[in-house]
Design a protein around this motif. Sequence first.
Motif, PDB file in Angstrom:
ATOM      1  N   THR A 153       0.822  -1.213   0.000  1.00  0.00           N
ATOM      2  CA  THR A 153       0.000   0.000   0.000  1.00  0.00           C
ATOM      3  C   THR A 153       0.857   1.265   0.000  1.00  0.00           C
ATOM      4  O   THR A 153       0.416   2.312  -0.457  1.00  0.00           O
ATOM      5  CB  THR A 153      -0.912   0.055   1.236  1.00  0.00           C
ATOM      6  OG1 THR A 153      -0.113   0.235   2.417  1.00  0.00           O
ATOM      7  CG2 THR A 153      -1.728  -1.231   1.367  1.00  0.00           C
ATOM      8  N   GLY A 154       2.062   1.185   0.554  1.00  0.00           N
ATOM      9  CA  GLY A 154       2.911   2.360   0.684  1.00  0.00           C
ATOM     10  C   GLY A 154       2.461   3.311   1.776  1.00  0.00           C
ATOM     11  O   GLY A 154       3.043   4.380   1.963  1.00  0.00           O
ATOM     12  N   MET A 155       1.428   2.932   2.525  1.00  0.00           N
ATOM     13  CA  MET A 155       0.883   3.792   3.576  1.00  0.00           C
ATOM     14  C   MET A 155       1.411   3.368   4.943  1.00  0.00           C
ATOM     15  O   MET A 155       1.650   2.195   5.187  1.00  0.00           O
ATOM     16  CB  MET A 155      -0.647   3.754   3.552  1.00  0.00           C
ATOM     17  CG  MET A 155      -1.234   4.286   2.265  1.00  0.00           C
ATOM     18  SD  MET A 155      -3.046   4.339   2.275  1.00  0.00           S
ATOM     19  CE  MET A 155      -3.345   5.606   3.519  1.00  0.00           C
ATOM     20  N   GLN A 156       1.568   4.355   5.810  1.00  0.00           N
ATOM     21  CA  GLN A 156       2.146   4.124   7.130  1.00  0.00           C
ATOM     22  C   GLN A 156       1.080   4.000   8.208  1.00  0.00           C
ATOM     23  O   GLN A 156       0.098   4.753   8.218  1.00  0.00           O
ATOM     24  CB  GLN A 156       3.097   5.255   7.495  1.00  0.00           C
ATOM     25  CG  GLN A 156       4.309   5.366   6.588  1.00  0.00           C
ATOM     26  CD  GLN A 156       5.234   6.509   6.977  1.00  0.00           C
ATOM     27  OE1 GLN A 156       4.937   7.293   7.874  1.00  0.00           O
ATOM     28  NE2 GLN A 156       6.363   6.599   6.303  1.00  0.00           N
ATOM     29  N   ILE A 157       1.292   3.063   9.114  1.00  0.00           N
ATOM     30  CA  ILE A 157       0.450   2.963  10.305  1.00  0.00           C
ATOM     31  C   ILE A 157       0.834   4.121  11.224  1.00  0.00           C
ATOM     32  O   ILE A 157       2.026   4.331  11.484  1.00  0.00           O
ATOM     33  CB  ILE A 157       0.674   1.626  11.033  1.00  0.00           C
ATOM     34  CG1 ILE A 157       0.365   0.447  10.101  1.00  0.00           C
ATOM     35  CG2 ILE A 157      -0.173   1.556  12.300  1.00  0.00           C
ATOM     36  CD1 ILE A 157       0.793  -0.897  10.665  1.00  0.00           C
ATOM     37  N   PRO A 158      -0.130   4.893  11.722  1.00  0.00           N
ATOM     38  CA  PRO A 158       0.218   5.965  12.653  1.00  0.00           C
ATOM     39  C   PRO A 158       1.033   5.432  13.835  1.00  0.00           C
ATOM     40  O   PRO A 158       0.779   4.327  14.329  1.00  0.00           O
ATOM     41  CB  PRO A 158      -1.143   6.483  13.114  1.00  0.00           C
ATOM     42  CG  PRO A 158      -2.084   6.131  11.997  1.00  0.00           C
ATOM     43  CD  PRO A 158      -1.577   4.825  11.462  1.00  0.00           C
ATOM     44  N   THR A 159       1.995   6.211  14.281  1.00  0.00           N
ATOM     45  CA  THR A 159       2.907   5.757  15.333  1.00  0.00           C
ATOM     46  C   THR A 159       2.156   5.315  16.585  1.00  0.00           C
ATOM     47  O   THR A 159       2.455   4.258  17.154  1.00  0.00           O
ATOM     48  CB  THR A 159       3.898   6.881  15.673  1.00  0.00           C
ATOM     49  OG1 THR A 159       4.660   7.184  14.503  1.00  0.00           O
ATOM     50  CG2 THR A 159       4.845   6.447  16.783  1.00  0.00           C
ATOM     51  N   LYS A 160       1.197   6.115  17.018  1.00  0.00           N
ATOM     52  CA  LYS A 160       0.436   5.772  18.223  1.00  0.00           C
ATOM     53  C   LYS A 160      -0.278   4.435  18.058  1.00  0.00           C
ATOM     54  O   LYS A 160      -0.304   3.603  18.978  1.00  0.00           O
ATOM     55  CB  LYS A 160      -0.571   6.880  18.530  1.00  0.00           C
ATOM     56  CG  LYS A 160      -1.379   6.638  19.795  1.00  0.00           C
ATOM     57  CD  LYS A 160      -2.347   7.796  20.046  1.00  0.00           C
ATOM     58  CE  LYS A 160      -3.191   7.540  21.298  1.00  0.00           C
ATOM     59  NZ  LYS A 160      -4.173   8.647  21.535  1.00  0.00           N
ATOM     60  N   THR A 161      -0.845   4.204  16.878  1.00  0.00           N
ATOM     61  CA  THR A 161      -1.575   2.956  16.615  1.00  0.00           C
ATOM     62  C   THR A 161      -0.618   1.774  16.544  1.00  0.00           C
ATOM     63  O   THR A 161      -0.923   0.681  17.046  1.00  0.00           O
ATOM     64  CB  THR A 161      -2.368   3.073  15.305  1.00  0.00           C
ATOM     65  OG1 THR A 161      -3.160   4.247  15.335  1.00  0.00           O
ATOM     66  CG2 THR A 161      -3.276   1.869  15.103  1.00  0.00           C
ATOM     67  N   ALA A 162       0.542   1.978  15.913  1.00  0.00           N
ATOM     68  CA  ALA A 162       1.542   0.912  15.831  1.00  0.00           C
ATOM     69  C   ALA A 162       2.002   0.490  17.219  1.00  0.00           C
ATOM     70  O   ALA A 162       2.136  -0.710  17.515  1.00  0.00           O
ATOM     71  CB  ALA A 162       2.733   1.382  14.998  1.00  0.00           C
ATOM     72  N   ILE A 163       2.247   1.465  18.081  1.00  0.00           N
ATOM     73  CA  ILE A 163       2.681   1.162  19.451  1.00  0.00           C
ATOM     74  C   ILE A 163       1.574   0.445  20.208  1.00  0.00           C
ATOM     75  O   ILE A 163       1.834  -0.512  20.959  1.00  0.00           O
ATOM     76  CB  ILE A 163       3.107   2.458  20.169  1.00  0.00           C
ATOM     77  CG1 ILE A 163       4.413   2.986  19.557  1.00  0.00           C
ATOM     78  CG2 ILE A 163       3.270   2.219  21.669  1.00  0.00           C
ATOM     79  CD1 ILE A 163       4.833   4.346  20.064  1.00  0.00           C
TER      80      ILE A 163
END
Length: 230
Positions: A153-163
């Motif tokens: 997708t080339g899209m990033q998981i938001p940092t807060k959500t990833a954590i």
Amino acid sequence: MKIKICGIRDKRDLEVCEEAGADLIGFINIERSKRMIGIGEIKELLSSMKNKNKAVLVIEPLNMADAEEKIVNSGIFNIQLHSLSSDEIRKLKENYPKKIEEKTQKTSQLTITRAVGISEVIEQDKKKEIENFADVCDFLLFDYEIHGKTGGTGMQIPTKTAIEAAEIAKSHDKDVKLFLAGGMNVSRIKNEGRILEKYFEFFDVNSGVEYKPGIKNKSKINDLMEIKAK
């Protein structure tokens, strides 16, 4: 900080990744991927690798039999799955190493990474999915999800959500290891890598070190490895 570079399709890029010091190197055998490569081509690249233990086979099998066939034919036993349920993965780990050993005459132990799609918010059903896969997998890989599909997708998981996702997995099973994928690039790892590596053992990079899909950028790979070395 450990780096997996995924989506390798030719010997030149493979050599660049090895020389730069990538910790793992991924070969994608998924038809919907722009970086799809056949099992025969993967075997040819594998034969030239200096350290074959760094190879990861990325597949989306229809069922366990399909997974077994791809594992046997590739000769790679580090497997990243974008399909199969937690129950199927448990059976795969219990039964297929013996079958693979019988067919290949090689002792093998499957290492299973399951991709788990994450978007902006983790709902209760996604929390349960993370916990179920943490029960049976050696690694979980969190990648951005669109329309139920992960990868490319080339899209990033938001940092807060990833954590948050990492904390769910680790609180359920402290021994499970984690990858963060989804649009990972030099800029994000440079700016947020030291925070994220407290939660993730590996960063999985693909499009972030490419000229275009399936063609890697040596300069970006070297820049990434400089960050890793600091």
